[in-house]
Write a protein that holds these residues in place. Structure first.
Motif, PDB file in Angstrom:
ATOM      1  N   GLY A   1       0.815  -1.204   0.000  1.00 53.64           N
ATOM      2  CA  GLY A   1       0.000   0.000   0.000  1.00 53.64           C
ATOM      3  C   GLY A   1       0.850   1.256   0.000  1.00 53.64           C
ATOM      4  N   LEU A   2       2.164   1.113   0.154  1.00 53.52           N
ATOM      5  CA  LEU A   2       3.073   2.249   0.175  1.00 53.52           C
ATOM      6  C   LEU A   2       3.452   2.640  -1.250  1.00 53.52           C
ATOM      7  CD1 LEU A   2       5.460   1.022   3.014  1.00 53.52           C
ATOM      8  CD2 LEU A   2       3.450   2.501   3.227  1.00 53.52           C
ATOM      9  N   VAL A   3       3.712   3.918  -1.441  1.00 50.33           N
ATOM     10  CA  VAL A   3       4.017   4.436  -2.772  1.00 50.33           C
ATOM     11  C   VAL A   3       5.523   4.491  -2.977  1.00 50.33           C
ATOM     12  CG1 VAL A   3       3.876   6.471  -4.260  1.00 50.33           C
ATOM     13  CG2 VAL A   3       1.893   5.769  -2.902  1.00 50.33           C
ATOM     14  N   GLY A   4       5.985   3.880  -4.073  1.00 51.20           N
ATOM     15  CA  GLY A   4       7.394   3.931  -4.421  1.00 51.20           C
ATOM     16  C   GLY A   4       8.036   2.554  -4.449  1.00 51.20           C
ATOM     17  N   GLU A   5       8.758   2.281  -5.537  1.00 51.25           N
ATOM     18  CA  GLU A   5       9.424   0.988  -5.676  1.00 51.25           C
ATOM     19  C   GLU A   5      10.456   0.766  -4.575  1.00 51.25           C
ATOM     20  OE1 GLU A   5      12.139  -1.359  -9.050  1.00 51.25           O
ATOM     21  OE2 GLU A   5      11.314   0.637  -9.453  1.00 51.25           O
ATOM     22  N   HIS A   6      11.048   1.855  -4.057  1.00 51.22           N
ATOM     23  CA  HIS A   6      12.083   1.715  -3.041  1.00 51.22           C
ATOM     24  C   HIS A   6      11.558   1.093  -1.752  1.00 51.22           C
ATOM     25  CE1 HIS A   6      10.081   5.561  -2.504  1.00 51.22           C
ATOM     26  NE2 HIS A   6      10.558   5.667  -1.283  1.00 51.22           N
ATOM     27  N   HIS A   7      10.241   1.101  -1.556  1.00 50.13           N
ATOM     28  CA  HIS A   7       9.693   0.495  -0.340  1.00 50.13           C
ATOM     29  C   HIS A   7       9.760  -1.028  -0.375  1.00 50.13           C
ATOM     30  CE1 HIS A   7       8.594   4.096   1.650  1.00 50.13           C
ATOM     31  NE2 HIS A   7       7.713   4.478   0.742  1.00 50.13           N
ATOM     32  N   VAL A   8      10.083  -1.609  -1.521  1.00 52.22           N
ATOM     33  CA  VAL A   8      10.270  -3.060  -1.571  1.00 52.22           C
ATOM     34  C   VAL A   8      11.396  -3.475  -0.629  1.00 52.22           C
ATOM     35  CG1 VAL A   8      10.927  -5.003  -3.042  1.00 52.22           C
ATOM     36  CG2 VAL A   8       9.329  -3.264  -3.892  1.00 52.22           C
ATOM     37  N   THR A   9      12.480  -2.722  -0.628  1.00 48.58           N
ATOM     38  CA  THR A   9      13.594  -3.027   0.284  1.00 48.58           C
ATOM     39  C   THR A   9      13.146  -2.957   1.732  1.00 48.58           C
ATOM     40  OG1 THR A   9      15.270  -2.235  -1.277  1.00 48.58           O
ATOM     41  CG2 THR A   9      15.875  -2.267   1.049  1.00 48.58           C
ATOM     42  N   ASN A  10      12.392  -1.911   2.073  1.00 46.37           N
ATOM     43  CA  ASN A  10      11.916  -1.770   3.450  1.00 46.37           C
ATOM     44  C   ASN A  10      10.984  -2.914   3.829  1.00 46.37           C
ATOM     45  OD1 ASN A  10      13.258   0.720   3.337  1.00 46.37           O
ATOM     46  ND2 ASN A  10      11.407   1.791   2.705  1.00 46.37           N
ATOM     47  N   ALA A  11      10.101  -3.291   2.897  1.00 50.64           N
ATOM     48  CA  ALA A  11       9.157  -4.371   3.160  1.00 50.64           C
ATOM     49  C   ALA A  11       9.875  -5.702   3.332  1.00 50.64           C
ATOM     50  CB  ALA A  11       8.132  -4.455   2.030  1.00 50.64           C
ATOM     51  N   LEU A  12      10.880  -5.959   2.498  1.00 46.94           N
ATOM     52  CA  LEU A  12      11.651  -7.198   2.628  1.00 46.94           C
ATOM     53  C   LEU A  12      12.374  -7.266   3.968  1.00 46.94           C
ATOM     54  CD1 LEU A  12      13.225  -7.516  -0.940  1.00 46.94           C
ATOM     55  CD2 LEU A  12      11.542  -9.054   0.086  1.00 46.94           C
ATOM     56  N   ALA A  13      12.956  -6.143   4.372  1.00 41.19           N
ATOM     57  CA  ALA A  13      13.659  -6.114   5.656  1.00 41.19           C
ATOM     58  C   ALA A  13      12.711  -6.415   6.809  1.00 41.19           C
ATOM     59  CB  ALA A  13      14.312  -4.744   5.854  1.00 41.19           C
ATOM     60  N   ALA A  14      11.547  -5.749   6.809  1.00 41.42           N
ATOM     61  CA  ALA A  14      10.569  -5.972   7.872  1.00 41.42           C
ATOM     62  C   ALA A  14      10.053  -7.405   7.852  1.00 41.42           C
ATOM     63  CB  ALA A  14       9.414  -4.980   7.738  1.00 41.42           C
ATOM     64  N   ALA A  15       9.794  -7.926   6.654  1.00 37.84           N
ATOM     65  CA  ALA A  15       9.291  -9.291   6.535  1.00 37.84           C
ATOM     66  C   ALA A  15      10.302 -10.302   7.055  1.00 37.84           C
ATOM     67  CB  ALA A  15       8.950  -9.599   5.078  1.00 37.84           C
ATOM     68  N   THR A  16      11.574 -10.097   6.723  1.00 37.03           N
ATOM     69  CA  THR A  16      12.613 -11.032   7.155  1.00 37.03           C
ATOM     70  C   THR A  16      12.715 -11.073   8.666  1.00 37.03           C
ATOM     71  OG1 THR A  16      13.830 -10.582   5.114  1.00 37.03           O
ATOM     72  CG2 THR A  16      15.040 -11.643   6.897  1.00 37.03           C
ATOM     73  N   ALA A  17      12.734  -9.896   9.298  1.00 38.06           N
ATOM     74  CA  ALA A  17      12.810  -9.858  10.759  1.00 38.06           C
ATOM     75  C   ALA A  17      11.564 -10.477  11.388  1.00 38.06           C
ATOM     76  CB  ALA A  17      12.992  -8.422  11.234  1.00 38.06           C
ATOM     77  N   ALA A  18      10.395 -10.160  10.838  1.00 43.14           N
ATOM     78  CA  ALA A  18       9.152 -10.691  11.401  1.00 43.14           C
ATOM     79  C   ALA A  18       9.091 -12.214  11.288  1.00 43.14           C
ATOM     80  CB  ALA A  18       7.950 -10.054  10.715  1.00 43.14           C
ATOM     81  N   LEU A  19       9.511 -12.750  10.142  1.00 43.16           N
ATOM     82  CA  LEU A  19       9.525 -14.201   9.979  1.00 43.16           C
ATOM     83  C   LEU A  19      10.437 -14.860  11.005  1.00 43.16           C
ATOM     84  CD1 LEU A  19       9.689 -14.366   6.076  1.00 43.16           C
ATOM     85  CD2 LEU A  19       7.820 -15.265   7.488  1.00 43.16           C
ATOM     86  N   ARG A  20      11.605 -14.260  11.234  1.00 40.73           N
ATOM     87  CA  ARG A  20      12.529 -14.833  12.213  1.00 40.73           C
ATOM     88  C   ARG A  20      12.016 -14.687  13.634  1.00 40.73           C
ATOM     89  NH1 ARG A  20      17.330 -16.942  10.605  1.00 40.73           N
ATOM     90  NH2 ARG A  20      17.026 -17.823  12.669  1.00 40.73           N
ATOM     91  N   LEU A  21      11.120 -13.752  13.857  1.00 43.32           N
ATOM     92  CA  LEU A  21      10.500 -13.581  15.168  1.00 43.32           C
ATOM     93  C   LEU A  21       9.274 -14.470  15.346  1.00 43.32           C
ATOM     94  CD1 LEU A  21      10.943  -9.741  15.468  1.00 43.32           C
ATOM     95  CD2 LEU A  21      11.752 -11.398  17.160  1.00 43.32           C
TER      96      LEU A  21
END
Length: 482
Positions: free
Chosen positions: A290-310
């Motif tokens: 829902g965020l605007v901008g392709e650069h948010h893919v990096t942010n989403a991947l980072a958050a997803a990776t940490a959340a999965l490990r948690l």
């Protein structure tokens, strides 16, 4: 905060007690007397323009039970040599106590761009799993981080911390206060180059969040950024990577961008990379942000990776990422005005990396059937490379076929020069001296269908124009106030 006696506060900070030792602090720890609540600890920070000590008596009248101060006051206080350092020591003590009592997990996030968005995403991924503390705005420095730590109590399960640095050693200080269980590093970029002295110094500084991991901690690194990926060499333990390259443990594939500037991708998890969240099997799922901008893919991947490990299950990560929204102001906030003008307000901060990303989002959203308008101010703290960096952005504006460029302020003049040298001329690029002049120009220029990006470093003050444009209604073509 957990409840402490005045004696315990004094012991944690190494201070001298000037109060009843049994006075209890159980309310929020605040540096602003206007935020005092019953039971608060008021931290009397000396400032360049305002001295917190002058507000201590009012804070106690408003309900604070104790003041952390650098000198004796006529109120219950703990007197320390350095109030800011004592605040950090108190936060360190409280977090250590919480770790002894329970299972709080600490996630630290750093990077030249994307820190605030990533911590906001992490909050939205983790809150359904249990009580989660996330910083307000960009509370990421020697004051903001300990204040965030002190919001945690016995019920807190996840403590998400944004860690910023403007020099080598800063993250070492912050990780001493709050050693992360998971250290997330996004990008080593050109923000604050003038303060760091060069890109390699930025990389060294950011790596401190990795070397500062708690025992058994995990480094979560961006495989797409070679300087970040190299931090695996200094990680004291496990490393898990995210990115778009095939080698990444958690990666985005089949990336697409729609006309609203929102990215979609297949989130693919390597077997074993997510702990128990995918039951040891490689799994993939489609995400639409829902965020605007392709650069948010990096942010989403980072958050997803940490959340999965948690321990967050992959279907939940995917659903929550798709539902996530921008929470902090002036960061790619999109407003669809009733007069048909779309405003993209990304005026909180700017460096060459984030400027390029925002301009690309503007080009995508405008497409070929709407007029793109870029209102750009100065990128601060770039040092000796500042003029060249601004010139490069001006040239990129032309290459992206932005229809109208408005450059605001002398410090951003290089953007105007770059655009002119690249071939933009006449009414395609305008230079104005300040925010007021930009507002007047846009009041006359904007028309129905325009897509307007407002982007600059916060210190340039262009956020005021962002607020004005977003709030403008359907009066004249450009709105009543913009």
């Amino acid at each position: 905060m957990i409840e402490l006696t005045a004696a315990q506060v004094a012991a944690a900070t190494g201070g001298r007690l000037s109060a009843d030792p049994e006075v209890r602090v159980g309310g929020p720890v605040v540096v602003d007397s206007r935020r005092v609540a019953p039971g608060s600890l008021f931290v009397a920070l000396p400032g360049e323009h305002v001295d917190g000590h002058d507000y201590a008596a009012g804070a106690v009248e408003a309900g604070a039970t104790l003041v952390l101060a650098a000198r004796e006051l006529d109120v219950p206080c703990v007197v320390v040599d350095d109030v800011q350092a004592a605040l950090g020591e108190l936060a360190r003590h409280v977090l250590a106590t919480l770790r002894e009592r329970g299972d709080v997990r600490v996630v630290g996030v750093t990077g030249s761009v994307g820190k605030t968005t990533t911590k906001d995403l992490l909050g939205q991924l983790l809150r359904p799993e249990g009580p989660t503390v996330v910083p307000r705005g960009s509370f990421n420095n020697e004051i903001g981080l300990p204040l965030t730590v002190l919001e945690a109590d016995e019920s807190t399960r996840f403590l998400v911390l944004e860690m910023g640095a403007s020099g080598v050693g800063h993250l070492t200080y912050l990780t001493r206060i709050a050693p992360p269980d998971f250290s997330v590093v996004l990008v080593v970029g050109s923000a604050h180059l003038g303060e760091f002295g060069g890109i390699e110094a930025v990389a060294r500084a950011k790596s401190e969040i990795v070397t500062g991991l708690a025992p058994g901690g995990v480094a979560v690194l961006n495989a797409d950024d070679l300087r970040v990926a190299a931090m695996a060499d200094v990680a004291p333990g496990e490393v898990v990577t995210f990115g778009t390259i095939p080698a990444a443990d958690v990666r985005a594939e089949d990336l697409g961008i729609d006309r609203t500037g929102r990215a979609s991708f297949t989130l693919r998890v390597r077997p074993g990379a997510s702990g128990d969240a995918t039951r040891g099997e490689g799994t993939s799922a489609r995400v639409t942000l829902g965020l605007v901008g392709e650069h948010h893919v990096t942010n989403a991947l980072a958050a997803a990776t940490a959340a999965l490990r948690l321990g967050v299950a992959l279907p939940d990560v995917v659903a929550r990422l798709s539902d996530a929204r921008a929470l902090s102001p002036h960061r790619m906030q999109v407003t669809e005005r009733p007069d048909g003008i779309t405003v993209i307000d990304d005026s909180y901060n700017a460096n060459p990396d984030s400027m390029r990303a925002a301009l690309k989002a503007l080009a995508v959203m405008a497409g070929r059937d709407r007029r793109s308008v870029a209102v750009l101010g100065e990128m601060l703290e770039l040092g000796e490379d500042s003029r060249v960096a601004h010139d490069d952005i001006g040239r990129l504006v032309v290459r992206l076929n932005v229809k109208l460029l408005v450059v605001v302020g002398e410090g951003a003049g290089g953007i105007h020069d770059g655009a002119t040298q690249e071939g933009s001329w006449g009414d395609e690029t305008r230079f104005v001296p300040d925010v007021e002049a930009a507002s007047a120009l846009l009041r006359d220029e904007l028309q129905e269908g325009d897509v307007v990006l407002v982007k600059a470093s916060n210190g340039s003050g262009l956020w005021r124009l962002g607020d004005e444009l977003a709030a403008a209604g359907a009066g004249a073509a450009g709105g009543e106030r913009a």
